[in-house]
Scaffold this motif. Structure first.
Motif, mmCIF file in Angstrom:
data_model
loop_
_atom_site.group_PDB
_atom_site.id
_atom_site.type_symbol
_atom_site.label_atom_id
_atom_site.label_comp_id
_atom_site.label_asym_id
_atom_site.label_seq_id
_atom_site.Cartn_x
_atom_site.Cartn_y
_atom_site.Cartn_z
ATOM 1 N N THR D 29 0.836 -1.207 0.000
ATOM 2 C CA THR D 29 0.000 0.000 0.000
ATOM 3 C C THR D 29 0.864 1.248 0.000
ATOM 4 O OG1 THR D 29 -0.213 -0.348 2.381
ATOM 5 C CG2 THR D 29 -2.107 -0.922 1.040
ATOM 6 N N ASN D 30 2.106 1.155 0.526
ATOM 7 C CA ASN D 30 3.019 2.289 0.484
ATOM 8 C C ASN D 30 3.769 2.382 -0.842
ATOM 9 O OD1 ASN D 30 2.268 3.012 2.991
ATOM 10 N ND2 ASN D 30 4.114 2.278 4.034
ATOM 11 N N ARG D 31 3.431 1.489 -1.754
ATOM 12 C CA ARG D 31 4.026 1.469 -3.096
ATOM 13 C C ARG D 31 5.538 1.305 -3.054
ATOM 14 N NH1 ARG D 31 0.157 3.320 -7.333
ATOM 15 N NH2 ARG D 31 -1.765 3.279 -6.178
ATOM 16 N N LEU D 32 5.999 0.523 -2.125
ATOM 17 C CA LEU D 32 7.433 0.237 -2.082
ATOM 18 C C LEU D 32 7.727 -0.896 -3.056
ATOM 19 C CD1 LEU D 32 7.794 0.362 1.782
ATOM 20 C CD2 LEU D 32 8.587 2.084 0.155
ATOM 21 N N GLN D 33 8.857 -0.822 -3.704
ATOM 22 C CA GLN D 33 9.188 -1.826 -4.719
ATOM 23 C C GLN D 33 9.933 -3.002 -4.105
ATOM 24 O OE1 GLN D 33 8.877 -1.663 -8.295
ATOM 25 N NE2 GLN D 33 7.410 -0.041 -7.915
ATOM 26 N N TYR D 34 9.512 -4.189 -4.471
ATOM 27 C CA TYR D 34 10.366 -5.352 -4.238
ATOM 28 C C TYR D 34 10.132 -6.327 -5.377
ATOM 29 C CZ TYR D 34 6.299 -7.667 -2.054
ATOM 30 O OH TYR D 34 5.079 -8.208 -1.812
ATOM 31 N N PRO D 35 11.060 -7.256 -5.636
ATOM 32 C CA PRO D 35 10.995 -8.050 -6.867
ATOM 33 C C PRO D 35 9.708 -8.858 -6.992
ATOM 34 C CG PRO D 35 13.119 -8.335 -5.791
ATOM 35 C CD PRO D 35 12.258 -7.576 -4.846
ATOM 36 N N ALA D 36 9.221 -8.920 -8.227
ATOM 37 C CA ALA D 36 7.976 -9.638 -8.485
ATOM 38 C C ALA D 36 8.130 -11.137 -8.296
ATOM 39 C CB ALA D 36 7.506 -9.341 -9.905
ATOM 40 N N ASN D 37 9.376 -11.594 -8.312
ATOM 41 C CA ASN D 37 9.581 -13.030 -8.184
ATOM 42 C C ASN D 37 9.598 -13.516 -6.733
ATOM 43 O OD1 ASN D 37 9.571 -13.507 -10.859
ATOM 44 N ND2 ASN D 37 11.810 -13.448 -11.077
ATOM 45 N N VAL D 38 9.269 -12.618 -5.822
ATOM 46 C CA VAL D 38 9.094 -13.052 -4.432
ATOM 47 C C VAL D 38 7.670 -13.588 -4.298
ATOM 48 C CG1 VAL D 38 8.992 -12.327 -2.030
ATOM 49 C CG2 VAL D 38 10.756 -11.396 -3.538
ATOM 50 N N LYS D 39 7.575 -14.887 -4.021
ATOM 51 C CA LYS D 39 6.246 -15.499 -3.890
ATOM 52 C C LYS D 39 5.945 -15.638 -2.397
ATOM 53 C CE LYS D 39 6.758 -16.706 -8.312
ATOM 54 N NZ LYS D 39 6.225 -15.881 -9.379
ATOM 55 N N ILE D 40 4.885 -14.967 -1.977
ATOM 56 C CA ILE D 40 4.563 -14.987 -0.546
ATOM 57 C C ILE D 40 3.581 -16.115 -0.242
ATOM 58 C CG2 ILE D 40 3.511 -13.693 1.337
ATOM 59 C CD1 ILE D 40 4.558 -11.167 0.050
ATOM 60 N N ILE D 41 3.906 -16.904 0.769
ATOM 61 C CA ILE D 41 2.978 -17.927 1.235
ATOM 62 C C ILE D 41 2.632 -17.592 2.677
ATOM 63 C CG2 ILE D 41 2.669 -20.380 1.748
ATOM 64 C CD1 ILE D 41 4.559 -20.990 -0.557
ATOM 65 N N ARG D 42 1.361 -17.401 2.912
ATOM 66 C CA ARG D 42 0.929 -16.998 4.246
ATOM 67 C C ARG D 42 0.778 -18.237 5.141
ATOM 68 N NH1 ARG D 42 -4.517 -13.672 5.560
ATOM 69 N NH2 ARG D 42 -5.379 -15.298 4.244
#
Lengths: 338, 320, 275, 146
Positions: D29-42
């Motif tokens: 929501t703060n529009r901070l960039q991080y790589p798209a290839n980070v896949k988050i698993i909750r």
């Protein structure tokens, strides 16, 4: 009969390997013999036998069968069996050579297993006669002559020479490509006589399984001995996996997200899930599973195969079982009641 | 020693202390003893054996034996007693149904270390073993034939028993972690190559798992079709690695370092090194802990302190 | 490249019928719309869904159906659960036929036949029954005893009522385990019903159902004076290859996939009780 | 291992539901960039992370695996992350012992308020893995895409 000097062994291996993949028993990291792809520097092991039997080369532990691609309701079958190239295996002992007869009866009987069949056709078996049998050897029980093994080519080795005799067309064809010297069979005969003398002294010499042939299947099956024999069995697969004649397998699928790879792999009747179905298993305890393995080798297999036992007396299970329970102990115990 | 054990076994049967005796049964050769249950004096006199090859750890059998009704007496060596107590701690053995006879042990021999082919018989006299083989006689010093795991024996103390045969012993000062330290000193590439060389020999016979007193799950994750990781054979080197990583991790803090895994491996993979690495880490990071040494201490993985080191310590300290 | 018997062919599911709350019947053809292979009543086929598994099912349709194979399948394990969620048009794999089948043209020819089925045990017998109906003149009288837990669990109920019951020379005896208000037929377990019906011992019996039903029905038949050699049954064990090689379905010196699945009960007496 | 210019590391980030997942959300929501290839698993708690999950992530193509949980002392379930900390320490140590590059696995404590830390951690971890190259020691060849 032909021969080549031991000092020339590497030249011989190089000549064979120049045409076909060559596997020889060589020592692995733990100092145990293993059929290894020959390349310059790979030395022939001086161990009596390999831990894993020669069946590995014809019926590998894991084998790719077929691939599938699934998209929605559509399915595609992609044949992608592992390529099998012509190969030569050197140093197979008489027991392992005899195990091929048993495996052939399973895999080459109708319907033929073409994976095994292809490997059999592609493989040239060079056997090596035993000169220093171990206490665990009992191939004589099954009429196998350790001093005169079968195979496409039979070899004998003494301190100076490797003696060579082609037995089949395949063996002749390979022999014709090699530079070997003609010789008579006197050295071989002398070695055979000396080794037969040792074979007579083996502690398991005289072990006789023929009593099992006169028994009713159900009498052996119902023997009260099974409970105590199987009591300390761990239910591992060591005996099965080192056995040259065990051939049960499982078929499994692996889904990598893009395709499904169907492969087969060795399985063991000693495992608790071997006969597990959705509603349970028909061999619920280790006693039944243990009994199945030995009944199969001693009774079921001979019943279906002209009285040939499903064992070749290589002694691997005697050496490798973690709790030292094996077919010799089982057979002896059962025979007490016959 | 064997005679004392036999007499004790017969006595326990006759005075009603036990209905069954768990011990070792003679085999075809001097060295191939099989764990067995004896129920009569005759069986014991005929088949009961205790010698330098009675290496099998009997404690795991007691999970089942203690549930069969009646009372079972078992001969337990010092290292077996740690496994036994660990199983008690995990409520796997019904203690009331077991009568433990502690047996002191001078170390067990490894038949491969005799370096003999065609063994016909072995005679134990004092500190040496005379081996009669098809190819002549040979005398081997017991100390030279001792199993690797016994050469670095952690303790001669029998931590749980109802009665003792032989003297009670003490924990030893043996260097168990020398081999681990040697590996730690290597570069990651060298370690990777070392383990690939070892683990690539694995035939997934499950002997290590099935013999392990700490592996007492009713259904192993690797046998469970619903786990998503069931496999019968390693179809890829990844599966070889995974099986051994997960197995070692599942027994972390519960492995007593009895060394059965390496003893039974048909391919001689030094599996105990994985367990010892974890034991060494636990000792260094969370304080000394010996599984099975007592009934009270909390196992390291079900315990914590707020000041525990961060996982980044693995990066910071390098190879160790 | 050689054609290996372990490599399946493609099939497509052209119809799915819900028979009972846990049984569905699947109609399978080759993807070219042609029947994948010919079979004998009582034989089986391996169906698989890649990634889920492969399992053996008896073929429910009669060989006289020229265009397709039917399989009535009860939901109980991984593969069957997947099959039950599937929709028409789904491609699956199929290989077969496997097993010996019933001796419809030899030992059964000309005989009075008594079919006894319990629950999903009707599946393998269904093929034989329809085969016998098609070649009605080759067989004598036909009796069918079929029982299940409740009315809703009777597989193929419409076909039984509308076709089998109305055919001359076929007597259908239905029973359910517990009374139901809308059921006016017999209530009770199959073994007792068979005894009550007091069949003439000249009949040849074909039986399939849960092991407990087989056991008690057999005892009942013995009481009525039947011989074990008059009784055929069919059963299944865990199978992987269905070729008599993988070793799983081995009992005694027989392989259920190859030497079975149909056994005469006197033959089964010589086999260990491991099924 | 050669660094491939085209190589875009796949990162699997296991994030605790209560802190780190919210932290990731905040960084979004703060529009901070991080790589798209980070896949988050909750996952419900960092303690839920079965070591098998990490291995299977590597098997199926991950080049790096990171666990993010609440700061020690802040666990929603009071003590879950303390247990996770011990487990991961020992697991990482064993992976290192087997010669698997120790940089491929990491644990970071990220609170729900630390959106910037989440993005920075992912950027930095991704750069580390990029330098390291693709995972070859714990991959399953059957899953390789090319």
């Amino acid at each position: 009969m032909k021969k080549i000097a031991i000092s020339q062994l590497n030249t011989l291996f190089a000549a064979i390997a120049a045409r076909k993949a060559l596997y020889i028993p060589a020592d692995d990291g733990a100092g145990a013999a293993k059929f290894t792809l020959w390349a310059e520097g790979v030395q022939l092991s001086d161990k009596l036998n390999t831990v894993r039997s020669a069946k590995d080369l014809f019926f590998p532990q894991v084998e790719q069968l077929v691939n599938f691609k699934m998209e929605g309701t559509k399915l595609e079958i992609i044949e992608n069996r592992d390529a099998t190239e012509p190969f030569v295996v050197f140093g197979v002992r008489a027991c392992d050579a005899a195990s091929f007869d048993i495996l052939d009866r399973v895999f080459l009987s109708d319907p033929v297993d073409t994976f095994y069949q292809t490997r059999r056709e592609n493989g040239v078996v060079i056997t090596l006669a035993c000169s220093r049998p171990a206490e665990t050897c009992f191939c004589g029980t099954f009429g196998i002559d350790a001093t005169n093994p079968a195979g496409d080519i039979t070899c004998w080795m003494d301190g100076e020479n490797l003696y060579w005799r082609a037995n089949t067309e395949k063996g002749e064809a390979l022999t014709a490509t090699l530079d070997l010297t003609d010789c008579d069979g006197s050295a071989v005969t002398a070695q055979q006589e000396a080794v037969r003398e040792i074979l007579r002294k083996l502690p398991l010499n005289g072990l006789d399984f023929s009593d099992f042939k006169d028994q009713k299947l159900m009498d052996v099956f119902n023997s009260p001995k099974w409970a105590a024999l199987s009591e300390s069995c761990l239910g591992c697969g060591t005996c099965t996996f080192v056995c040259p004649t065990c051939q049960c397998y499982d078929v499994q699928d692996f889904d990598n997200g893009r395709e499904v790879r169907r492969f087969r792999c060795w399985d063991s009747c000693m495992y608790s899930d071997f006969t597990m179905m959705a509603h349970g298993t028909n061999r619920p305890t280790q006693k039944e599973r243990f009994r199945q393995r030995f009944m199969h080798k001693l009774v079921y297999f001979p019943n279906n195969n002209d009285g040939i036992f499903g064992c070749v007396g290589c002694g691997r299970c005697l050496q490798k079982c973690p709790i030292h329970m094996n077919i010799v102990k089982v057979a002896k115990a059962l025979k007490e009641d016959m | 020693m064997q005679e004392r054990l036999k007499q004790k076994a017969i006595e326990l049967l006759q005075n009603g202390t036990a209905d069954r005796i768990l011990g070792w049964k003679a085999g075809e050769f001097f060295y191939d003893l099989t764990p067995a249950v004896f129920t009569s004096k005759e069986q014991i006199e005929k088949d009961f054996v205790f010698n330098v090859f009675a290496g099998a750890n009997l404690s795991k059998y007691l999970i089942a034996e203690s549930r069969k009704g009646g009372k079972v007496a078992a001969f337990i060596k010092p290292c077996d007693s740690y496994s036994f107590q660990q199983l008690l701690k995990e409520h796997r053995i019904l203690r009331d149904n077991v009568y433990v006879v502690g047996v002191q042990c001078d170390g067990m021999c490894d038949v491969a270390k005799l370096g003999c082919e065609g063994i016909l018989g072995v005679q134990e006299d004092g500190e040496s073993l005379t081996v009669d083989t098809l190819y002549g006689k040979k005398t081997v010093k017991k100390a030279d034939a001792i199993a690797d795991r016994c050469a670095t024996c952690k303790s001669k103390k029998i931590v749980v028993f109802d009665e003792l045969i032989g003297e009670q012993g003490e924990e030893t000062e043996a260097d168990r972690f020398g081999e681990v330290a040697k590996l730690e000193a290597m570069t990651p590439e060298e370690r990777f190559d070392f383990w690939r060389g070892e683990l690539s020999r694995c035939i997934r016979c499950n002997a290590c798992r099935n013999v392990c007193p700490a592996c007492s799950c009713e259904k192993c994750v690797f046998d469970n079709a619903n786990s998503g990781v069931r496999n019968k054979a390693a179809a890829d080197s990844f599966e070889e690695n995974m099986f051994h990583i997960i197995r070692a991790f599942h027994v972390t803090g519960r492995c007593t370092d009895c060394g059965e895994c390496s003893r039974v491996c048909p391919q001689n993979i030094p599996l105990h090194l994985l367990n010892r690495k974890l034991i060494k880490d636990i000792n260094e990071l969370y304080g000394p802990y010996q599984a099975g040494a007592d009934m009270d201490t909390k196992p390291p993985l079900t315990n914590f302190t707020v000041d525990d080191c961060e996982p980044s310590i693995v990066h910071e300290r390098g190879g160790q | 490249m050689r054609n290996d018997p372990l490599i399946p062919m493609l099939g497509v599911v052209t119809m799915i019928r819900t028979d009972t709350p846990d049984v569905k019947t699947f109609r399978v053809t080759g993807i070219d719309g042609v029947k994948p292979f010919q079979h004998i009543p009582g034989q089986c086929a391996m169906l698989s869904i890649p990634g889920v598994g492969e399992a053996l099912f008896s073929i429910t349709s009669s060989p006289t159906e020229k265009d397709y194979l039917d399989f009535s399948i009860k939901k109980c394990g991984c593969v069957t659960t997947w099959l039950h969620q599937m929709e028409v048009g789904q491609q699956i794999t199929i290989r077969g036929p496997y097993g010996n089948g019933f001796p419809v043209d030899t030992e059964l020819a000309g005989k009075d036949l008594l079919f006894i089925a319990g629950g999903i045990g009707l599946a393998p017998l269904h093929s034989v029954i329809n085969y016998c109906r098609h070649y009605r003149d080759r067989y004598g009288k036909i009796d069918i005893v079929y029982g299940s837990r409740s009315m809703a669990d009777l597989v193929d109920f419409p076909e039984i009522i509308d076709e089998w019951c109305k055919e001359d020379g076929i007597n259908v005896h239905l029973t359910i385990d517990n009374p139901q208000p809308e059921w006016d037929g017999h209530v009770g377990f199959v073994p007792n019903y068979v005894k009550e019906l007091n069949f003439d011992t000249s009949k040849t019996v074909l039986m399939c159902g849960p092991p407990i039903m087989i056991k008690f029905t057999l005892a009942g038949l013995m009481e009525l004076g039947f011989e074990k050699s008059q009784v055929y049954t069919t059963f299944e064990l865990k199978m992987k290859c269905a070729l008599g090689k993988c070793g799983r379905c081995n009992i005694g010196d027989k392989y259920v996939c190859k030497d079975g699945p149909v056994f005469r009960l006197d033959q089964m007496d010589e086999l260990p009780d491991e099924y | 291992m050669p660094v491939n210019e085209e190589f875009k590391p796949t990162i699997v980030a296991f994030c605790c539901n209560w802190c780190s997942y919210a932290g990731a959300d905040l960084s979004g929501t703060n529009r901070l960039q991080y790589p798209a290839n980070v896949k988050i698993i909750r996952i419900p708690c960092s303690c839920r992370l079965n070591p098998m999950f990490i291995l299977r992530a590597f098997q199926r193509g991950a080049d790096g695996v990171i666990l993010c949980g609440c700061h020690p002392g802040d666990c929603h379930y009071t003590t879950g992350n303390y247990y996770a900390r011990r487990r991961m320490t020992l697991l990482f140590s064993m992976l290192d012992f087997l010669g698997i590059e120790r940089e491929r696995t990491r644990v970071e404590w990220v609170s729900a308020a630390e959106g910037a830390k989440f993005a920075a951690t992912m950027n930095e971890f991704s750069a580390t893995i990029h330098k390291l190259g693709p995972n070859r020691r714990l991959e399953d060849l059957r899953c390789r895409k090319d």
